[in-house]
Scaffold this motif. Structure first.
Motif, PDB file in Angstrom:
ATOM      1  N   CYS A 260       1.147  -3.959   5.670  1.00 51.84           N
ATOM      2  CA  CYS A 260       2.243  -3.220   6.249  1.00 51.84           C
ATOM      3  C   CYS A 260       2.782  -2.212   5.170  1.00 51.84           C
ATOM      4  CB  CYS A 260       3.321  -4.373   6.950  1.00 51.84           C
ATOM      5  SG  CYS A 260       4.677  -3.370   7.563  1.00 51.84           S
ATOM      6  N   SER A 261       2.967  -2.708   4.160  1.00 47.82           N
ATOM      7  CA  SER A 261       3.425  -1.619   2.956  1.00 47.82           C
ATOM      8  C   SER A 261       2.541  -0.522   2.853  1.00 47.82           C
ATOM      9  CB  SER A 261       3.913  -2.614   1.562  1.00 47.82           C
ATOM     10  OG  SER A 261       4.202  -1.395   0.517  1.00 47.82           O
ATOM     11  N   SER A 262       1.196  -0.954   2.756  1.00 55.57           N
ATOM     12  CA  SER A 262       0.220   0.210   2.457  1.00 55.57           C
ATOM     13  C   SER A 262       0.169   1.225   3.731  1.00 55.57           C
ATOM     14  CB  SER A 262      -1.224  -0.316   2.437  1.00 55.57           C
ATOM     15  OG  SER A 262      -2.105   0.591   2.202  1.00 55.57           O
TER      16      SER A 262
ATOM     17  N   SER B 185      -3.311  -0.498  10.845  1.00 55.79           N
ATOM     18  CA  SER B 185      -2.427  -0.911  11.768  1.00 55.79           C
ATOM     19  C   SER B 185      -2.617  -1.795  12.961  1.00 55.79           C
ATOM     20  CB  SER B 185      -1.846   0.405  12.608  1.00 55.79           C
ATOM     21  OG  SER B 185      -1.427   1.532  11.559  1.00 55.79           O
TER      22      SER B 185
ATOM     23  N   ARG C 291       2.293  -8.546   4.640  1.00 56.26           N
ATOM     24  CA  ARG C 291       3.384  -7.600   3.866  1.00 56.26           C
ATOM     25  C   ARG C 291       2.657  -6.699   3.168  1.00 56.26           C
ATOM     26  NH1 ARG C 291       6.307 -12.538   2.852  1.00 56.26           N
ATOM     27  NH2 ARG C 291       5.296 -12.351   0.851  1.00 56.26           N
ATOM     28  N   TYR C 292       1.391  -6.963   2.412  1.00 60.66           N
ATOM     29  CA  TYR C 292       0.961  -5.807   1.574  1.00 60.66           C
ATOM     30  C   TYR C 292       0.336  -4.797   2.651  1.00 60.66           C
ATOM     31  CZ  TYR C 292      -2.469  -3.739  -1.341  1.00 60.66           C
ATOM     32  OH  TYR C 292      -3.486  -2.905  -2.231  1.00 60.66           O
TER      33      TYR C 292
ATOM     34  N   ALA D 281       7.441   2.155  -8.978  1.00 62.00           N
ATOM     35  CA  ALA D 281       6.639   1.085  -7.806  1.00 62.00           C
ATOM     36  C   ALA D 281       5.179   0.836  -8.357  1.00 62.00           C
ATOM     37  CB  ALA D 281       6.552   1.551  -6.445  1.00 62.00           C
TER      38      ALA D 281
ATOM     39  N   ARG E 249       5.396  -2.504 -10.673  1.00 61.32           N
ATOM     40  CA  ARG E 249       5.396  -3.703  -9.665  1.00 61.32           C
ATOM     41  C   ARG E 249       4.013  -4.832 -10.141  1.00 61.32           C
ATOM     42  NH1 ARG E 249       3.475  -2.933  -3.569  1.00 61.32           N
ATOM     43  NH2 ARG E 249       2.933  -5.078  -3.170  1.00 61.32           N
TER      44      ARG E 249
ATOM     45  N   MET F  25       2.642   1.922   5.793  1.00 61.51           N
ATOM     46  CA  MET F  25       4.087   2.525   5.954  1.00 61.51           C
ATOM     47  C   MET F  25       3.968   3.635   4.922  1.00 61.51           C
ATOM     48  SD  MET F  25       5.766   1.794   8.257  1.00 61.51           S
ATOM     49  CE  MET F  25       6.061   0.201   9.566  1.00 61.51           C
ATOM     50  N   GLN F  26       3.350   3.332   3.867  1.00 55.34           N
ATOM     51  CA  GLN F  26       3.422   4.540   2.700  1.00 55.34           C
ATOM     52  C   GLN F  26       2.615   5.714   2.998  1.00 55.34           C
ATOM     53  OE1 GLN F  26       2.262   2.591  -1.065  1.00 55.34           O
ATOM     54  NE2 GLN F  26       3.873   1.266  -1.098  1.00 55.34           N
TER      55      GLN F  26
ATOM     56  N   SER G  52      -6.504  -8.492   2.111  1.00 56.11           N
ATOM     57  CA  SER G  52      -6.288  -7.387   3.026  1.00 56.11           C
ATOM     58  C   SER G  52      -7.729  -6.701   3.419  1.00 56.11           C
ATOM     59  CB  SER G  52      -5.220  -6.496   2.523  1.00 56.11           C
ATOM     60  OG  SER G  52      -5.562  -5.724   1.476  1.00 56.11           O
TER      61      SER G  52
ATOM     62  N   ARG H  28      -4.180  -7.850  -2.138  1.00 51.98           N
ATOM     63  CA  ARG H  28      -5.164  -6.523  -1.917  1.00 51.98           C
ATOM     64  C   ARG H  28      -6.608  -6.974  -1.662  1.00 51.98           C
ATOM     65  NH1 ARG H  28      -5.850  -2.860  -6.773  1.00 51.98           N
ATOM     66  NH2 ARG H  28      -3.325  -2.714  -6.484  1.00 51.98           N
TER      67      ARG H  28
END
Length: 303
Positions: free
Chosen positions: A99-101, A74, A96-97, A198, A202, A103-104, A217, A214
């Motif tokens: 942030c998505s990881s 984070s 975005r990747y 997903a 995806r 949040m999940q 990141s 990936r």
């Protein structure tokens, strides 16, 4: 001390596995807290809904923020998003990747809490017992509207004197529990289907972009770790030399306490190599400022 260092290095090298483990522990903790929680509906009009919905949604928000705080990525993602452009451009796909990881992982424990509360049904019964249509139940036929609201509010309290002999209390409770469990199973089914789609569909659309996001990141996370480790090593050597200079006038007293000081030229080459020529506070501050404002370009061909 070596054991703690090994554990710390393991956490650093396996941050993704550790984050998955922390999310799992938070999910188990949410279930354990709910099962140990003494749910006591106030059984009062206008208070039941606030209490029931508060128990259903306030703990998930707490677990969500705990998941964000405990996730090291984070902070890395926020730093990458807020840093100036500098010599290295920012890739929004990577942000975005990340942030998505994040949040999940942070949503696991809140979703588990909400599903458990819905399958149990107590929160929904407490929150919406006063919203049930009384005409559907025989036991509320010969009562005034005010009495109906009071009786409906006391549906979750089976030990109450007014509802102990009321035949419609169990019917209202079963009616709301069925809706609660149906909603819980529906949410669980939707989440499973969404996760399946997903995960399996995806990568079929743009596999190259996913691999690139990936990879970079992971690079940003590892780069930050290595930079912090290098800063810690430089700080250690810098502090060591500063202390030696400070105690230079007390060499005899320190020798009597068996503290071994290096002789002339001993270890100087190794320490200077670790210091990388950065030997004063202004240089350190300038280096950190340059690292923040002008990240070096991702090109090692010039080294």
């Amino acid at each position: 001390m070596d054991r703690f260092r090994m554990i710390f290095q393991y956490f650093q090298s396996n941050s993704e596995s550790v984050m998955n483990g922390i999310c799992g522990l938070l999910a188990l903790a949410s279930v354990k807290i709910y099962t140990c929680f003494d749910f006591s509906c106030p059984c009062l009009p206008w208070y039941n809904m606030a209490y029931g919905l508060g128990i259903m949604f306030i703990p998930p928000v707490t677990f969500f923020f705990c998941g964000l705080i405990l996730n090291r990525q984070s902070l890395v993602m926020l730093e990458e998003w807020s840093r100036p452009q500098g010599s290295r451009k920012k890739d929004l796909a990577v942000i975005r990747y990340m942030c998505s990881s994040i949040m999940q992982r942070a949503m696991v424990a809140p979703v588990v809490w909400i599903i458990v509360t819905l399958l149990d049904g107590k929160c929904l019964i407490c929150a919406f017992s006063g919203s049930v249509d009384p005409e559907k139940f025989v036991g509320f036929a010969n009562t005034t509207p005010v009495q109906v609201q009071q009786l409906l509010a006391k549906v979750p309290c089976k030990d109450d004197e007014l509802m102990r002999n009321n035949t419609s209390r169990k019917a209202v409770s079963r009616y709301l529990r069925c809706w609660s469990q149906a909603l819980g199973w529906s949410i669980l089914l939707i989440l499973i289907v969404a996760a399946f789609l997903a995960r399996w569909l995806r990568p079929c659309f743009d596999r190259v972009t996913l691999l690139q996001a990936r990879h970079w990141s992971n690079y940003i996370d590892i780069e930050q770790k290595i930079f912090e480790e290098t800063c810690c090593e430089h700080s250690r050597q810098f502090a060591h030399k500063c202390i030696l200079h400070f105690f230079e006038s007390m060499r005899r007293e320190i020798k009597q306490h068996r503290f071994r000081l290096p002789r002339e030229g001993e270890g100087t080459e190794r320490e200077e190599d670790l210091l990388r020529g950065i030997t004063n506070q202004d240089q350190v501050n300038k280096l950190l400022k340059m690292w923040y404002y002008e990240k070096p370009p991702l090109n090692v061909s010039q080294v």
